[in-house]
Design a protein around this motif. Structure first.
Motif, PDB file in Angstrom:
ATOM      1  N   SER A  58       0.629  -1.120   0.044  1.00 23.56           N
ATOM      2  CA  SER A  58      -0.243  -0.121  -0.089  1.00 23.56           C
ATOM      3  C   SER A  58       0.867   1.314  -0.068  1.00 23.56           C
ATOM      4  N   HIS A  59       1.954   1.166   0.554  1.00 32.38           N
ATOM      5  CA  HIS A  59       3.026   2.115   0.635  1.00 32.38           C
ATOM      6  C   HIS A  59       3.953   2.107  -0.785  1.00 32.38           C
ATOM      7  N   PHE A  60       4.350   1.249  -1.012  1.00 29.49           N
ATOM      8  CA  PHE A  60       5.522   1.235  -2.061  1.00 29.49           C
ATOM      9  C   PHE A  60       4.930   0.286  -3.508  1.00 29.49           C
ATOM     10  N   GLY A  61       3.847  -0.142  -3.491  1.00 30.76           N
ATOM     11  CA  GLY A  61       3.628  -0.790  -4.851  1.00 30.76           C
ATOM     12  C   GLY A  61       3.666  -2.138  -4.670  1.00 30.76           C
ATOM     13  N   PRO A  62       2.993  -2.744  -5.623  1.00 32.90           N
ATOM     14  CA  PRO A  62       2.807  -4.378  -5.405  1.00 32.90           C
ATOM     15  C   PRO A  62       4.046  -5.260  -5.772  1.00 32.90           C
ATOM     16  N   THR A  63       5.125  -4.777  -6.219  1.00 29.27           N
ATOM     17  CA  THR A  63       6.433  -5.273  -6.431  1.00 29.27           C
ATOM     18  C   THR A  63       7.209  -5.302  -5.146  1.00 29.27           C
ATOM     19  N   ALA A  64       6.950  -4.313  -4.144  1.00 31.78           N
ATOM     20  CA  ALA A  64       7.706  -4.187  -2.944  1.00 31.78           C
ATOM     21  C   ALA A  64       7.687  -5.624  -2.188  1.00 31.78           C
ATOM     22  N   GLU A  65       8.808  -6.040  -1.441  1.00 28.97           N
ATOM     23  CA  GLU A  65       8.937  -7.036  -0.785  1.00 28.97           C
ATOM     24  C   GLU A  65       9.766  -6.787   0.489  1.00 28.97           C
ATOM     25  N   ALA A  66       9.066  -6.974   1.883  1.00 30.94           N
ATOM     26  CA  ALA A  66       9.810  -6.478   2.818  1.00 30.94           C
ATOM     27  C   ALA A  66      10.538  -7.643   3.578  1.00 30.94           C
ATOM     28  N   PHE A  67      11.829  -7.345   4.176  1.00 28.85           N
ATOM     29  CA  PHE A  67      12.603  -8.591   4.750  1.00 28.85           C
ATOM     30  C   PHE A  67      12.972  -7.894   6.210  1.00 28.85           C
ATOM     31  N   PRO A  68      12.116  -8.011   7.187  1.00 26.08           N
ATOM     32  CA  PRO A  68      12.271  -7.674   8.492  1.00 26.08           C
ATOM     33  C   PRO A  68      13.714  -8.014   9.188  1.00 26.08           C
ATOM     34  N   VAL A  69      14.311  -6.943   9.721  1.00 27.27           N
ATOM     35  CA  VAL A  69      15.577  -7.386  10.299  1.00 27.27           C
ATOM     36  C   VAL A  69      15.635  -6.735  11.733  1.00 27.27           C
ATOM     37  N   PHE A  70      16.601  -7.004  12.472  1.00 27.40           N
ATOM     38  CA  PHE A  70      16.673  -6.469  13.831  1.00 27.40           C
ATOM     39  C   PHE A  70      17.161  -5.043  14.058  1.00 27.40           C
ATOM     40  N   ASN A  71      18.021  -4.562  13.150  1.00 30.35           N
ATOM     41  CA  ASN A  71      18.162  -3.047  13.275  1.00 30.35           C
ATOM     42  C   ASN A  71      18.727  -2.451  12.174  1.00 30.35           C
ATOM     43  N   GLY A  72      19.013  -1.046  12.030  1.00 32.83           N
ATOM     44  CA  GLY A  72      19.249  -0.282  10.980  1.00 32.83           C
ATOM     45  C   GLY A  72      20.801  -0.574  10.376  1.00 32.83           C
ATOM     46  N   THR A  73      21.600  -0.871  11.073  1.00 35.01           N
ATOM     47  CA  THR A  73      22.999  -1.536  10.517  1.00 35.01           C
ATOM     48  C   THR A  73      22.783  -2.621   9.826  1.00 35.01           C
ATOM     49  N   GLY A  74      21.818  -3.536  10.257  1.00 37.41           N
ATOM     50  CA  GLY A  74      21.780  -4.932   9.615  1.00 37.41           C
ATOM     51  C   GLY A  74      20.767  -4.765   8.471  1.00 37.41           C
ATOM     52  N   ALA A  75      20.110  -3.816   8.261  1.00 33.16           N
ATOM     53  CA  ALA A  75      19.152  -3.386   7.199  1.00 33.16           C
ATOM     54  C   ALA A  75      20.080  -2.988   5.958  1.00 33.16           C
ATOM     55  N   ASN A  76      21.102  -1.949   6.457  1.00 29.44           N
ATOM     56  CA  ASN A  76      22.015  -1.253   5.442  1.00 29.44           C
ATOM     57  C   ASN A  76      22.913  -2.448   4.964  1.00 29.44           C
ATOM     58  N   VAL A  77      23.532  -3.340   5.743  1.00 31.30           N
ATOM     59  CA  VAL A  77      24.510  -4.199   5.363  1.00 31.30           C
ATOM     60  C   VAL A  77      23.980  -5.237   4.509  1.00 31.30           C
TER      61      VAL A  77
END
Length: 353
Positions: A58-77
């Motif tokens: 709903s925020h980023f369109g139908p092709t967006a796929e989210a991969f939850p992680v623990f923290n911001g550094t983890g997300a960036n790496v």
């Protein structure tokens, strides 16, 4: 021996050091309780993570796929690993969080090279990118494969959608991909008064690190893949990077609580408004200089070093540049007008000493 838990801090004390100092929003805590109880499939196969995907659409369109992680550094790496080869490099601002505040994790843990560029306001431009965007066929140089920008930047400035579009077009024309560190993406959207898609997938961003912790989550961020063709083996990279939560429902439900309605935006607008209130008060105090445009929830200022040291004894905040006397004051979703006014009064008193 029984030991009852008890509170070890004064919940009325708030400072201006970091939006990470704030607690979790009550609506987020309520969501965690809602997700508790009973059994749910582990490692992201739960109902809450499944519903989070639909919320992200709903925020980023139908092709967006989210991969939850623990923290911001983890997300960036994880995101940058997914966008680069072993010989790849990432162009970023010299002030970027991935360069300054992540303990070398992108290079040490991600195995990639950061190619930094000095910027006057934390923002890259196509011209600045070109200072490092060369040498793709030179085996003696790490290959530039990604441009990483931060929205809003580490200096509190905000890219316009057109500025990000120009960066994405420029990077893509040169065969590079674009990563956006969105640790404070909600504050940027609130500042611009546009949906988050307006300056992400709509203008060509390939992968987003979505921030929740600075906007009221207890813990947890997400890598959001906006362009599926830009990445490889995301789920494997998340696991080997030690960012796969076994009880992922408790990460996903927090992001759902923020994003399913307007909590993310309410929190960000409030934090931004408190920063504007703070900046207006600071501008009225002789001898204190605001260094950058106040466009989100940060105020950067310069004041006599001794004043800053005395003020730190009354309110928590960080020096940004000890030598120059530059400081950073951050506002959060739970910053109150009274907190700002008390801080301004303390600043006036210390400046008058």
């Amino acid at each position: 021996m029984r030991t009852d838990a008890r509170r070890h801090h004064d919940p009325q004390v708030r400072g201006f050091a970091s939006d990470n100092y704030a607690g979790a929003h009550p609506e987020v805590l309520a969501a965690i309780v809602l997700a508790n109880g009973g059994h749910q499939v582990a490692y992201g196969e739960d109902d809450y993570t499944g519903h989070l995907q639909r919320v992200m659409h709903s925020h980023f369109g139908p092709t967006a796929e989210a991969f939850p992680v623990f923290n911001g550094t983890g997300a960036n790496v994880v995101a940058l690993q997914a966008l680069t080869d072993r010989w790849g490099a990432v162009i970023c601002a010299e002030s970027a969080h991935i360069n300054v505040d992540e303990g070398g994790a992108p290079e040490r843990m991600g195995g990639l090279k950061l190619l930094t560029v000095p910027t006057p306001d934390g923002k890259l431009t196509p011209e600045l990118i070109d200072r490092q965007a060369y040498g793709w066929d030179d085996e003696h140089r790490a290959m530039p494969q990604v441009v990483s920008i931060t929205q809003n930047t580490e200096l509190g400035t905000v890219y316009t959608p057109d500025e990000i579009r120009a960066i994405c077009d420029h990077a893509h024309e040169r065969g590079m991909k674009v990563h956006l560190d969105g640790a404070r993406i909600a504050n940027a959207a609130a500042s611009l008064d546009v949906p988050m898609r307006t300056f992400t997938n709509t203008v060509g961003v390939d992968v987003l690190s979505f921030g929740g912790t600075k906007n009221g989550a207890l813990f947890g961020e997400a890598v959001v893949v906006l362009n599926p063709d830009a990445v490889r083996a995301m789920k494997h990279l998340r696991k080997l990077s030690m960012q796969l939560a076994s009880k992922m429902r408790f990460v996903s439900v927090q992001l759902e609580a923020l994003l399913a309605k307007d909590l993310w935006l309410r929190n960000a607008r409030h934090a931004n408004a408190m920063a504007q209130r703070l900046a207006e008060g600071v501008r009225a105090i002789d001898g204190v200089e605001i260094l950058y445009p106040v466009q989100a929830n940060a105020v950067f200022a310069r004041l006599p070093h001794a004043v800053g040291e005395r003020l730190q004894k009354r309110f928590r905040f960080y020096f940004w540049d000890e030598t120059a006397g530059d400081v950073r004051w951050m506002c959060s979703f739970d910053t109150r007008e009274d907190d700002v006014d008390a801080f301004l009064q303390a600043l006036k008193e210390e400046m008058a000493r």
